[in-house]
Design an enzyme around this catalytic site. Structure first.
Site, short mmCIF file in Angstrom:
data_model
loop_
_atom_site.label_atom_id
_atom_site.label_comp_id
_atom_site.label_asym_id
_atom_site.label_seq_id
_atom_site.Cartn_x
_atom_site.Cartn_y
_atom_site.Cartn_z
N LYS A 9 0.81 -1.22 0.00
CA LYS A 9 0.00 0.00 0.00
C LYS A 9 0.85 1.29 0.00
O LYS A 9 2.07 1.24 0.25
CB LYS A 9 -0.95 -0.06 1.20
CG LYS A 9 -1.95 -1.22 1.06
CD LYS A 9 -3.00 -1.21 2.14
CE LYS A 9 -4.07 -2.25 1.88
NZ LYS A 9 -5.17 -2.19 2.87
N TYR A 51 -12.12 -2.11 -4.69
CA TYR A 51 -12.70 -2.30 -3.35
C TYR A 51 -14.23 -2.26 -3.38
O TYR A 51 -14.85 -1.96 -2.34
CB TYR A 51 -12.15 -1.24 -2.40
CG TYR A 51 -10.78 -1.57 -1.83
CD1 TYR A 51 -10.56 -2.76 -1.14
CD2 TYR A 51 -9.71 -0.68 -1.95
CE1 TYR A 51 -9.30 -3.06 -0.60
CE2 TYR A 51 -8.46 -0.98 -1.41
CZ TYR A 51 -8.28 -2.17 -0.73
OH TYR A 51 -7.04 -2.47 -0.19
N ASN A 114 -2.64 -0.39 6.74
CA ASN A 114 -2.21 -1.69 7.26
C ASN A 114 -1.21 -2.40 6.33
O ASN A 114 -1.13 -3.62 6.29
CB ASN A 114 -3.42 -2.57 7.58
CG ASN A 114 -4.28 -2.84 6.36
OD1 ASN A 114 -4.01 -2.32 5.28
ND2 ASN A 114 -5.32 -3.64 6.54
N HIS A 117 -2.46 -5.50 1.17
CA HIS A 117 -3.74 -6.17 0.93
C HIS A 117 -3.44 -7.56 0.37
O HIS A 117 -2.53 -7.71 -0.44
CB HIS A 117 -4.55 -5.37 -0.10
CG HIS A 117 -5.68 -6.14 -0.69
ND1 HIS A 117 -6.92 -6.22 -0.10
CD2 HIS A 117 -5.76 -6.92 -1.81
CE1 HIS A 117 -7.70 -7.00 -0.82
NE2 HIS A 117 -7.02 -7.43 -1.87
N GLU A 128 -8.92 -9.66 -8.89
CA GLU A 128 -7.94 -8.61 -8.63
C GLU A 128 -6.76 -8.70 -9.60
O GLU A 128 -6.28 -7.68 -10.10
CB GLU A 128 -7.48 -8.71 -7.17
CG GLU A 128 -8.61 -8.32 -6.21
CD GLU A 128 -8.37 -8.70 -4.76
OE1 GLU A 128 -7.31 -9.27 -4.43
OE2 GLU A 128 -9.27 -8.41 -3.93
#
Ligand code: CMP
Length: 137
Positions: A9, A51, A114, A117, A128
């Site tokens: 990320k 998402y 975080n 993913h 994805e």
């Protein structure tokens, strides 16, 4: 062999090559083969599509802004039992709850930031991978 998808990320990518390299090394040491890898910035439309499953959640707008705020590193991975094994390596969504040694324990900052993913199912992985890398022949 099965496949899965990892995304490093923006807050990790903006920290430079060292954490990206360390994450990819851990992933490879855990038995994954890298099939394809690209660094790119998702635009808002692609972030919303990526998402889409979360579009009704209160954090959706914030998630889309965050994930499209800078480049991410997208990785198509392969190994046996790939989805489950990568989720084990990534750890709990909230870094505060992630087991020691997991990627989110090591690199996560908050529930949103975080670090990485990972696909949550084989269907999500295929979707994805197609969204980021395009359909394979
Ligand atoms: P990821 O595994 O990429 O899937 C959806 C993302 O939404 C998640 O990691 C976090 O970055 C973010 N997220 C999940 N739950 C929350 C929450 N309660 N508040 C803010 N962000 C969240």
């Amino acid at each position: 062999m099965s496949e899965t998808f990892l995304m490093i990320k923006p807050e990790v990518v903006s920290a430079g090559a060292q954490p990206i390299g360390a994450i990819l090394e851990l992933v490879q040491r855990s038995g994954f083969q890298i099939r394809n890898l690209v660094q790119r910035q998702l635009d808002r439309a692609l972030a919303q599509e990526f998402y889409a499953v979360h579009r009704e959640r209160p954090f959706f707008a914030s998630l889309v802004s965050y994930i499209s705020s800078g480049p991410v590193v997208c990785v198509h991975l392969e190994r046996d039992d790939a989805v489950r094994r990568l989720r084990e390596l990534v750890g709990a969504t909230d870094p505060a709850e992630a087991a020691a040694g997991t990627l989110r324990f090591l690199y996560g900052r908050s529930l949103q930031e975080n670090a990485v993913h990972a696909s949550d199912s084989e269907d999500s992985a295929r979707r994805e991978i197609s969204l980021i890398f395009g359909r394979r022949p």
